[in-house]
Design a protein around this motif. Sequence first.
Motif, short mmCIF file in Angstrom:
data_model
loop_
_atom_site.label_atom_id
_atom_site.label_comp_id
_atom_site.label_asym_id
_atom_site.label_seq_id
_atom_site.Cartn_x
_atom_site.Cartn_y
_atom_site.Cartn_z
N GLU A 130 0.98 -1.22 0.08
CA GLU A 130 -0.05 0.07 0.19
C GLU A 130 1.02 1.34 0.02
O GLU A 130 0.54 2.21 -0.61
CB GLU A 130 -0.92 -0.07 1.30
N ARG A 131 1.91 1.27 0.81
CA ARG A 131 2.62 2.43 0.87
C ARG A 131 3.34 2.60 -0.54
O ARG A 131 3.64 3.73 -1.14
CB ARG A 131 3.86 2.21 1.84
N GLU A 132 3.72 1.52 -1.19
CA GLU A 132 4.55 1.52 -2.45
C GLU A 132 3.47 2.15 -3.60
O GLU A 132 3.86 2.94 -4.48
CB GLU A 132 5.23 0.16 -2.96
N GLU A 133 2.35 1.55 -3.33
CA GLU A 133 1.08 1.98 -4.30
C GLU A 133 1.15 3.72 -4.16
O GLU A 133 1.02 4.38 -5.17
CB GLU A 133 -0.02 1.20 -4.17
N ALA A 134 1.03 4.09 -3.04
CA ALA A 134 0.57 5.40 -2.81
C ALA A 134 1.53 6.38 -3.26
O ALA A 134 1.45 7.48 -3.79
CB ALA A 134 0.57 5.64 -0.96
N LEU A 135 3.11 6.02 -3.02
CA LEU A 135 4.17 6.67 -3.41
C LEU A 135 4.19 6.94 -5.19
O LEU A 135 4.33 7.93 -5.44
CB LEU A 135 5.35 5.87 -2.93
N VAL A 136 3.59 5.65 -5.79
CA VAL A 136 3.63 5.65 -7.22
C VAL A 136 2.56 6.78 -7.60
O VAL A 136 2.48 7.45 -8.43
CB VAL A 136 3.75 4.31 -7.86
N LEU A 137 1.39 6.54 -7.08
CA LEU A 137 0.15 7.26 -7.43
C LEU A 137 0.61 8.87 -7.17
O LEU A 137 0.20 9.66 -7.93
CB LEU A 137 -0.91 6.75 -6.71
N ARG A 138 1.23 8.84 -5.92
CA ARG A 138 1.49 10.63 -5.67
C ARG A 138 2.50 11.15 -6.81
O ARG A 138 2.26 12.17 -7.22
CB ARG A 138 2.25 10.58 -4.19
N ARG A 139 3.18 10.10 -7.23
CA ARG A 139 4.10 10.83 -8.44
C ARG A 139 3.44 11.14 -9.62
O ARG A 139 3.85 11.73 -10.61
CB ARG A 139 5.21 9.80 -8.89
N LEU A 140 2.15 10.66 -9.76
CA LEU A 140 1.47 10.43 -10.92
C LEU A 140 0.33 11.73 -10.64
O LEU A 140 -0.44 11.77 -11.52
CB LEU A 140 0.67 9.42 -11.45
N GLY A 141 0.32 12.25 -9.53
CA GLY A 141 -0.67 13.33 -9.31
C GLY A 141 -1.97 12.77 -8.70
O GLY A 141 -2.97 13.38 -8.69
N VAL A 142 -1.83 11.51 -8.16
CA VAL A 142 -3.04 10.79 -7.72
C VAL A 142 -3.15 10.89 -6.24
O VAL A 142 -2.10 10.31 -5.68
CB VAL A 142 -3.29 9.48 -8.42
N PRO A 143 -4.14 11.22 -5.34
CA PRO A 143 -4.05 11.01 -4.01
C PRO A 143 -4.03 9.53 -3.52
O PRO A 143 -4.50 8.66 -4.12
CB PRO A 143 -5.44 11.54 -3.62
N ASP A 144 -3.53 9.50 -2.24
CA ASP A 144 -3.39 8.17 -1.72
C ASP A 144 -4.90 7.62 -1.51
O ASP A 144 -5.43 8.06 -0.86
CB ASP A 144 -2.78 8.49 -0.40
N PRO A 145 -4.89 6.43 -2.12
CA PRO A 145 -6.27 5.76 -2.06
C PRO A 145 -6.61 4.87 -0.94
O PRO A 145 -7.75 4.78 -0.26
CB PRO A 145 -6.37 4.62 -3.27
N TYR A 146 -5.61 4.99 -0.06
CA TYR A 146 -5.72 4.42 1.48
C TYR A 146 -5.87 5.46 2.56
O TYR A 146 -6.18 4.95 3.57
CB TYR A 146 -4.66 3.53 1.70
N ARG A 147 -5.67 6.55 2.37
CA ARG A 147 -5.61 7.63 3.22
C ARG A 147 -7.24 7.79 3.63
O ARG A 147 -8.28 7.72 2.98
CB ARG A 147 -5.41 9.01 2.83
N GLY A 148 -7.57 7.57 5.14
CA GLY A 148 -8.71 7.61 5.53
C GLY A 148 -9.41 6.45 5.51
O GLY A 148 -10.82 6.48 5.92
N THR A 149 -8.76 5.31 5.16
CA THR A 149 -9.67 3.92 5.18
C THR A 149 -9.06 3.10 6.29
O THR A 149 -7.92 2.91 6.55
CB THR A 149 -9.42 3.12 3.86
N ALA A 150 -10.18 2.71 6.84
CA ALA A 150 -9.67 1.60 7.82
C ALA A 150 -9.16 0.14 7.41
O ALA A 150 -9.64 -0.22 6.43
CB ALA A 150 -10.94 1.12 8.88
N ARG A 151 -8.15 -0.32 7.98
CA ARG A 151 -7.44 -1.70 7.69
C ARG A 151 -8.39 -2.84 8.16
O ARG A 151 -8.78 -2.65 9.33
CB ARG A 151 -6.03 -1.78 7.85
#
Length: 151
Positions: A130-151
Amino acid sequence: PAAGAGITVTVAEPRWRASVPAVETLARRAAAAAMRAARARGTLALLLADDATLHRLNARHRGKDYATNVLSWPGADGGGDIAIGYGVAAREARSMRRPLARHLAHLVVHGTLHCAGRDHEDERAARRMEREEALVLRRLGVPDPYRGTAR
């Protein structure tokens, strides 16, 4: 080589083009960014399909009798094949109140990282992926899809 040079995108479901502007470009950029982050060098084939196709593939390859959002088959050197189903992805995007283009970028990154050997089989691996996905997406200008979601 140019970013995305070893990435092919096939749009088999017309609703992808109707719903996501420049869908091939978006998918190729997301896959290339994930491959760079994972240091993957293989070729990648991405299929943007309908739910019936994903249902058949999920049944054939995983024994699951339902359509799913994304399937991946790792190949050599971090490449492989990825299939993404329109209906499931569109429903997920609506339920999360996210643009379909943003959700597609996430699914492409997720599938590409699977092809590069990442998994989420346990809690620790899931958090790392999830951290790696969020980093890649941030580089693409896409907000973290996991922010604010419960695990």
